[in-house]
Scaffold this motif. Structure first.
Motif, mmCIF file in Angstrom:
data_model
loop_
_atom_site.group_PDB
_atom_site.id
_atom_site.type_symbol
_atom_site.label_atom_id
_atom_site.label_comp_id
_atom_site.label_asym_id
_atom_site.label_seq_id
_atom_site.Cartn_x
_atom_site.Cartn_y
_atom_site.Cartn_z
ATOM 1 N N MET A 130 0.964 -1.172 0.110
ATOM 2 C CA MET A 130 -0.185 0.080 0.196
ATOM 3 C C MET A 130 0.839 1.439 -0.203
ATOM 4 N N LEU A 131 0.480 1.833 -1.253
ATOM 5 C CA LEU A 131 1.615 3.534 -0.857
ATOM 6 C C LEU A 131 0.837 4.292 -0.161
ATOM 7 N N ARG A 132 2.158 5.116 0.458
ATOM 8 C CA ARG A 132 2.471 5.641 1.680
ATOM 9 C C ARG A 132 2.654 6.930 1.965
ATOM 10 N N GLY A 133 3.113 7.569 0.741
ATOM 11 C CA GLY A 133 3.746 9.019 0.409
ATOM 12 C C GLY A 133 4.744 8.974 1.220
ATOM 13 N N THR A 134 4.674 9.888 1.785
ATOM 14 C CA THR A 134 6.097 10.344 3.112
ATOM 15 C C THR A 134 5.375 10.253 3.723
#
Length: 442
Positions: A192-196
């Motif tokens: 899952m992509l979390r950005g920063t």
């Protein structure tokens, strides 16, 4: 390391308070998406337990920082305590209830402060900025801060789509071992992509709430041009779509439709077009073959979004869905609600398997991913109502600070937070919930 990091967050905040007090807002909103990842990268934190401990202590450090700031204002600068009578009453009521709840259910495991601390943490920023109205950020400052965060999330998401991680931690496989000796691989969450942000949920909930504010202002013709709104819709929508967090995508879609409906006289054509697209989307999801192993797109996050939404529309649950979101809430309510209908079951002190073991899902997951249902079964209808009194008191206070014709916006914000609380932290999110204070004030 955790203690030093905790002290660092507080000391930097105090330095800004004494020398650049107007920067407190920027510092607060940048802690999770900028300061936290920089520290993790700078110190090359690979250990997952250390990462989680630092993540948790960030909330505690922010609470302690604002606690010190409020105390300094009241006892050193002799500021007047704001008149938030119903909020104070709600905090006292919850604390007293938790006291007797502990005595009745587990007098040998007596903890009241964690619950009181949880709700105090939510109102400390409100209390501070009511005392120091002169330190409120300007609208321009909010735009700049949020713009910087959005840009970083876009960059961070692209980096992760290319197969890299922002945090060193997630290059290391991690196996979760439960109390009964069973284990499972936590690598699925790494997809899952979390950005920063520290987690995909924090990222997407932040974006969903920001988008709600933007939609309210655009459709009410207060701020934002059509071009700017379209750009923000595309950027925020794209990040959330590839992240794999379904509830945020649903909330963004609802924000668009509901805000458009409320101010329909200004945007009739857009509402009809949007409603038509939603109808086609539902028809597509209802016909999608979710049993097929074939990927819908090359992006795992979008595949997760589409399959999850299709399962919901078709009233089918695959194994993954059954261990998250609505499946967990249904499990808790069906198995434990009647047993503690009025005052709850009070089993929290019994460990990971206090409310059974739904697959590999245990107490921590129930608390994080089915929070409303967990509150009902743990503290009963009475405890749930006290929590709702607390949040309704905050809502009423914020509505009293805005013009009468704008109050429905605040109500809609709290409805959105309530919906988020079904599957995420929502109303109890010490970062995202606080955003509504600044939206109301400005």
């Amino acid at each position: 390391m955790v203690t030093a990091y905790h002290a660092f967050i507080i000391l930097v905040g105090l330095f800004l308070y004494f020398y650049r007090p107007k920067w407190i807002f920027g510092y607060w909103i940048f802690i999770f998406p900028i300061i936290f990842p920089l520290i993790n990268v700078g110190f090359l934190i690979f250990d997952r337990e250390l990462f989680r401990a630092m993540f948790a202590t960030t909330y505690v450090a922010i609470r302690n920082l604002f606690l010190i700031l409020v105390a300094w204002e009241l006892f050193v600068y002799k500021s007047k305590l704001p008149n938030l009578r119903s909020i104070y009453l709600a905090i006292i009521s919850i604390s007293v209830y938790m006291f007797f709840h502990a005595i009745i259910h587990h007098p040998d495991y007596f903890e009241v402060w964690p619950k009181t601390s949880q709700i105090i943490s939510l109102v400390l920023p409100l209390l501070f900025y009511v005392i120091r109205k002169d330190l409120l950020p300007t609208v321009k400052t909010i735009y700049i801060c949020v713009g910087v965060i959005l840009f970083l999330q876009l960059v961070g998401t692209i980096i992760q789509l290319l197969g890299y991680h922002i945090y060193p931690t997630f290059y290391i496989p991690y196996e979760v071992v439960l109390e009964n000796g069973s284990s499972y691989d936590d690598s699925a969450m790494e997809g899952m992509l979390r950005g920063t942000f520290p987690s995909a949920t924090d990222l997407c909930d932040f974006l969903a709430i920001i988008y709600l504010f933007v939609a309210l202002e655009f459709f009410s013709r207060k701020h934002f041009s059509a071009k700017m709104f379209s750009l923000l819709t595309i950027v925020i929508g794209a990040i959330v779509a590839v992240s794999g967090i379904r509830v945020a995508l649903v909330l963004i879609s609802l924000s668009f439709l509901v805000c458009n409906l409320i101010y329909i006289k200004h945007h009739m054509k857009l509402f009809l077009l949007s409603a038509l697209l939603v109808l086609f989307g539902i028809l597509f999801l209802s016909q999608l073959d979710i049993s097929s192993p074939q990927s819908i797109t090359e992006y795992d996050g979008i595949n997760r979004q589409v399959r999850g939404l299709a399962s919901f529309v078709q009233s089918k649950k695959d194994e993954d869905d059954d261990h998250s979101t609505f499946g967990l809430s249904t499990y808790l309510l069906e198995n434990y609600f009647i047993d503690g209908f009025l005052f709850g079951n009070g089993r929290e002190n019994e460990g990971e398997f206090a409310y059974g073991n739904k697959g590999v899902v245990t107490l921590e997951n129930f608390h994080n991913d089915a929070l409303l249902a967990y509150i009902i079964v743990e503290y009963g209808i009475f405890g749930f109502c006290l929590y709702m009194f607390f949040f309704s008191s905050i809502c009423s206070f914020l509505k009293s600070r805005v013009p009468k014709e704008e109050r429905k916006k605040i109500t809609l914000c709290f409805v959105a937070y309530f919906l988020l609380t079904i599957v995420d932290a929502g109303l109890f999110d010490r970062l995202n919930f606080t955003l509504v204070f600044f939206y109301s004030f400005l």
